[in-house]
Motif scaffolding. Structure first.
Motif, PDB file in Angstrom:
ATOM      1  N   GLU A 178       0.839  -1.176   0.073  1.00 14.46           N
ATOM      2  CA  GLU A 178       0.046  -0.018   0.070  1.00 14.46           C
ATOM      3  C   GLU A 178       0.977   1.326   0.113  1.00 14.46           C
ATOM      4  N   GLU A 179       1.794   1.443   0.713  1.00 15.79           N
ATOM      5  CA  GLU A 179       2.775   2.619   0.980  1.00 15.79           C
ATOM      6  C   GLU A 179       3.670   2.794  -0.333  1.00 15.79           C
ATOM      7  N   VAL A 180       3.820   1.761  -1.097  1.00 18.50           N
ATOM      8  CA  VAL A 180       4.653   1.861  -2.144  1.00 18.50           C
ATOM      9  C   VAL A 180       3.725   2.239  -3.596  1.00 18.50           C
ATOM     10  N   THR A 181       2.512   1.866  -3.615  1.00 18.03           N
ATOM     11  CA  THR A 181       1.655   2.384  -4.627  1.00 18.03           C
ATOM     12  C   THR A 181       1.167   3.803  -4.486  1.00 18.03           C
ATOM     13  N   LYS A 182       1.433   4.302  -3.217  1.00 24.16           N
ATOM     14  CA  LYS A 182       0.798   5.450  -2.995  1.00 24.16           C
ATOM     15  C   LYS A 182       1.850   6.530  -2.924  1.00 24.16           C
ATOM     16  N   MET A 183       3.180   6.112  -2.891  1.00 29.52           N
ATOM     17  CA  MET A 183       4.318   6.901  -2.931  1.00 29.52           C
ATOM     18  C   MET A 183       4.954   7.244  -4.244  1.00 29.52           C
ATOM     19  N   ILE A 184       4.995   5.922  -4.957  1.00 24.22           N
ATOM     20  CA  ILE A 184       5.694   5.620  -6.214  1.00 24.22           C
ATOM     21  C   ILE A 184       4.396   5.268  -7.384  1.00 24.22           C
ATOM     22  N   PRO A 185       3.574   6.383  -7.920  1.00 28.16           N
ATOM     23  CA  PRO A 185       2.849   6.080  -9.095  1.00 28.16           C
ATOM     24  C   PRO A 185       3.048   5.127 -10.127  1.00 28.16           C
ATOM     25  N   ASN A 186       4.528   4.967 -10.329  1.00 24.12           N
ATOM     26  CA  ASN A 186       4.576   3.982 -11.493  1.00 24.12           C
ATOM     27  C   ASN A 186       5.259   2.744 -10.860  1.00 24.12           C
ATOM     28  N   ALA A 187       4.747   2.194  -9.636  1.00 24.93           N
ATOM     29  CA  ALA A 187       5.261   0.805  -9.098  1.00 24.93           C
ATOM     30  C   ALA A 187       4.052  -0.019  -9.762  1.00 24.93           C
ATOM     31  N   ILE A 188       4.132  -1.027 -10.127  1.00 14.51           N
ATOM     32  CA  ILE A 188       3.401  -2.235 -10.501  1.00 14.51           C
ATOM     33  C   ILE A 188       3.703  -3.331 -10.033  1.00 14.51           C
ATOM     34  N   PHE A 189       2.921  -4.044  -9.264  1.00 15.03           N
ATOM     35  CA  PHE A 189       2.833  -5.271  -8.789  1.00 15.03           C
ATOM     36  C   PHE A 189       2.264  -6.346  -9.711  1.00 15.03           C
ATOM     37  N   THR A 190       2.962  -7.355  -9.911  1.00 11.18           N
ATOM     38  CA  THR A 190       2.394  -8.048 -11.088  1.00 11.18           C
ATOM     39  C   THR A 190       2.533  -9.553 -10.563  1.00 11.18           C
ATOM     40  N   THR A 191       2.151 -10.610 -11.558  1.00 12.03           N
ATOM     41  CA  THR A 191       2.181 -12.067 -11.091  1.00 12.03           C
ATOM     42  C   THR A 191       3.466 -12.761 -11.536  1.00 12.03           C
ATOM     43  N   ASN A 192       3.852 -13.780 -11.016  1.00 10.04           N
ATOM     44  CA  ASN A 192       4.840 -14.497 -11.532  1.00 10.04           C
ATOM     45  C   ASN A 192       4.444 -15.661 -11.883  1.00 10.04           C
ATOM     46  N   PRO A 193       4.466 -16.053 -13.571  1.00  5.66           N
ATOM     47  CA  PRO A 193       4.973 -15.189 -14.417  1.00  5.66           C
ATOM     48  C   PRO A 193       4.200 -14.095 -14.885  1.00  5.66           C
ATOM     49  N   CYS A 194       5.037 -13.220 -15.638  1.00  2.58           N
ATOM     50  CA  CYS A 194       4.276 -12.119 -16.342  1.00  2.58           C
ATOM     51  C   CYS A 194       4.962 -11.631 -17.478  1.00  2.58           C
ATOM     52  N   ARG A 195       4.261 -10.860 -18.287  1.00  2.00           N
ATOM     53  CA  ARG A 195       4.729 -10.348 -19.495  1.00  2.00           C
ATOM     54  C   ARG A 195       4.819  -8.909 -19.667  1.00  2.00           C
TER      55      ARG A 195
END
Length: 521
Positions: free
Chosen positions: A378-395
Motif C-alpha cells: 500500500e505504501e509503495v503504490t501511494k508514494m511511487i505512482p509508477n510502481a506495478i505489482f504483478t504476477t509470476n510469471p508476467c509479460r
C-alpha cells in the motif's frame, strides 16, 4: 453543399473495398476533402480507407468514429494512437490461451471456458501435446498424415494408437510425452495411447530431456516395447510463421485487441530511444541494509538517464516466511520507497515492476503466483505512482518488443530431472532450446513445478517472444536461440550484486555488476 463529384468519388472508392458509408457521412467527408487540392484528393481518400480497414471493423458499415480516427492519423502520422501504448505489464491471468483449430487448420485464440476445475487437470498435458503435435506437422520435414504417400525426404510420425492397433513392427517414429507410469518405467504418451519405452541404447542428441517433455523418438517397436535409438525435441517454428495464423490479432496479451508487434510508430519511438533500457534485478532483499545501499548505487548511476523500467524479482526477504515476515516486508518496502523518492527523475520517468518469488508472502508456491498482498504494498503504490505489482510469471510489452519474465529455479530443476546430462556443458544453450521447442516455460511434471491447471497457458511461450527472463538461483548467463534472448540476471544479493539490462532499440543485453566491498549477512 459538398461537391457532388467528390461525394460520388467517396461512394465509389468505399464500395470498391466493400465498405458501406451513409449519405450523411459521405457528405461530411466530402466537406473535408474539398479543402484539399483536387489532384491530391484521391490519394488522401485512399489513405483514409486504408486506415479505416486497419481498424478491424466488425462489419462493413463505417461509423463517424472510424473516419475521425483515420483523418487524425492522416493529419498527425507520427502521433501514437490510443491503441498504441508504449509500455504494458500483463499479468499471468490475462494471457490469451491459444489452441489449434482442426477445421481452419491454423492456431487461434481459445475464448472458451467450459470446463470444471477438475477437468482442467486432465487437459494440461493434452493441450501441451496438441500444440506441439500440430506445430510439428506444419514442418517441412514431416508428413501431415499417416496416409500420405511416403517421400524419401520426409518423416512419417506414427500416432501411438496406430502403433498398438496395427501391431506395427520395425522402425518407427513416434511423438509423445515422456511419463513415468510406474517407478523407473518410462512411457511415451499421446492423446491416443501409451507405449512402454526402453532408453538403454538411446542417443539423447545432446539436449535437455526430462519427464514431462514432448519428444520425437525414432526406434524399433518389438514385444510391446519401443526401443528408442535416438530422441530429440520437436522442431521450432519461427515466430513470424506462427504469427501469420493470427494476422494482427493481439496474442501476447494486454489492453488492446490489435497486436503492437508490427506497429511502425512504436518501432520509430523505440529506435528514437537509443539509450532506453530495462533493468532486471532478482533477489532484492529489502531486510538487508547493505543490499538496499547497493540498489541506491544503481539508482545513483542511472540518475541522469532514467531507465524505461526496473523489473525487481523476489525473493524480497533474506529468510523463509514466518510470523514476522509481513512486518519486516512492510518496513523493507518503506525503506525502498525512501531511497527511490530521493531520485526525482527516476521516480517520475521509470516504471518499477515487482515480480514475486516462489516463497514470497501471499499465496502457495504454485504458478501463476499472484502479486504481493495489497496490505504490504500500500505504501509503495501511494508514494511511487509508477510502481506495478504483478504476477509470476508476467509479460511486458515495450513498443514492439515482447518480454516474458519468470522467477523460478528452472535450470536447476531441469538439471536435477534430466534423463541424461547434455555432453556439452553449455547448459544455458540447451535450456533455451528446450523451453522454446516445448513452447513452455516449465516443461516438467506438475510435482516438480506446481501449476494452477486452469492457467497452464500462462506459461506458454507461443509464438516465441523477443526476450525470456528466467530469474534463476544460478550464475548470470545470456544465450540466444531462434532469435530470442534467454537470460538470467543472477541473484543480486547472493551473486556479487550482479544484474542485467536490456536495450530494446539495439536488441542488446548488458551484464552489470557492482563492486562487492561488504559481504551480505
Amino acid at each position: 453543399m459538398a461537391d457532388k463529384q467528390c461525394v460520388q468519388m467517396i461512394q465509389t472508392n468505399f464500395s470498391l473495398y466493400g465498405l458501406v458509408l451513409s449519405r450523411e457521412l459521405r457528405v461530411s467527408l466530402a466537406k473535408q476533402l474539398i479543402k484539399i487540392p483536387q489532384d491530391e484528393r484521391e490519394s488522401w481518400l485512399s489513405r483514409i480507407i486504408e486506415l479505416i480497414l486497419a481498424q478491424n471493423l466488425n462489419d462493413p458499415h463505417v461509423e463517424a468514429k472510424h473516419i475521425k480516427l483515420a483523418i487524425e492519423e492522416c493529419l498527425e502520422p507520427n502521433k501514437l494512437k490510443d491503441t498504441e501504448t508504449v509500455f504494458n505489464v500483463i499479468n499471468g491471468y490475462d494471457i490469451p490461451k491459444i489452441k489449434y483449430d482442426i477445421s481452419k487448420k491454423k492456431f487461434i485464440i481459445d475464448n472458451e471456458n467450459l470446463y470444471s476445475e477438475t477437468q482442467y487437470k486432465s487437459l494440461v498435458f493434452k493441450h501441451r501435446f496438441e500444440m506441439a503435435w500440430y506445430k510439428t506437422l506444419r514442418h517441412k520435414q514431416f508428413l501431415s498424415s499417416k496416409f500420405e504417400k511416403q517421400q524419401t525426404d520426409k518423416t512419417n510420425l506414427i500416432p501411438i494408437e496406430y502403433l498398438l492397433s496395427e501391431l506395427k513392427m520395425g522402425k518407427v517414429c513416434v511423438m509423445g510425452l515422456i511419463t513415468q507410469l510406474m517407478e523407473d518405467q518410462y512411457y511415451l504418451e499421446d492423446t491416443s495411447g501409451t507405449v512402454k519405452v526402453d532408453f538403454s541404447d538411446t542417443d539423447f542428441q545432446d539436449t535437455f530431456i526430462m519427464e514431462g517433455c514432448i519428444v520425437i523418438a525414432n526406434g524399433v517397436y518389438k514385444d510391446d516395447v519401443l526401443h528408442i535409438k535416438n530422441i530429440n525435441l520437436p522442431p521450432i517454428e519461427s515466430s513470424e510463421s506462427l504469427r501469420s495464423d493470427f494476422g494482427d490479432t493481439n496474442i501476447f496479451g494486454g489492453p488492446h485487441n490489435v497486436s503492437l508487434k508490427m506497429s511502425e510508430k512504436l518501432q520509430v519511438h523505440q529506435e528514437n530511444n537509443q539509450d532506453g533500457m530495462i533493468v532486471f534485478i532478482a533477489e532484492l532483499w529489502l531486510d538487508i541494509p547493505n543490499v538496499l545501499q547497493k540498489f541506491k548505487m544503481i539508482l545513483e548511476g542511472y540518475m541522469d538517464y532514467p531507465p524505461i523500467a526496473f523489473v525487481l524479482c523476489g525473493h524480497f526477504l533474506s529468510f523463509p516466511a514466518n510470523i514476522t515476515s509481513a512486518q519486516v516486508l512492510i518496513t523493507g518496502f518503506k525503506n525502498l520507497v525512501d531511497i527511490i523518492i530521493q531520485y526525482t527523475n527516476i521516480k517520475k520517468s521509470s516504471k518499477f515492476v515487482f515480480v514475486p518469488g516462489p516463497h514470497d508472502l501471499g499465496s502457495p508456491k504454485i504458478l501463476p503466483k499472484p502479486p504481493l498482498p495489497k496490505c504490504i504494498i500500500e505504501e509503495v503504490t501511494k508514494m511511487i505512482p509508477n510502481a506495478i505489482f504483478t504476477t509470476n510469471p508476467c509479460r511486458i510489452q515495450y513498443c514492439t518488443k515482447e518480454i516474458v519474465i519468470l522467477r523460478e529455479d528452472m535450470l536447476t530443476k531441469m538439471c536435477r530431472n534430466a534423463l541424461r546430462f547434455p555432453k556439452e556443458e553449455n547448459f544455458f544453450k540447451h535450456f533455451a532450446e528446450t523451453i522454446i521447442s516445448q513452447s513452455h516455460l516449465t516443461p516438467v511434471p506438475l510435482q516438480v513445478v506446481p501449476i494452477y491447471w486452469k492457467y497452464d497457458h500462462a506459461l506458454q511461450i507461443f509464438p516465441t517472444p523477443d526476450l525470456i527472463v528466467i530469474a534463476d538461483n544460478f550464475e548470470t548467463y545470456t544465450t540466444n536461440h531462434s532469435d530470442c534472448y534467454v537470460i538470467n540476471p543472477g541473484m543480486f544479493s547472493k551473486n556479487n550484486f550482479s544484474f542485467q539490462a536490456y536495450v530494446p532499440a539495439i536488441n542488446q543485453i548488458q551484464d552489470c555488476q557492482l563492486p562487492s566491498d561488504t559481504d551480505v549477512a
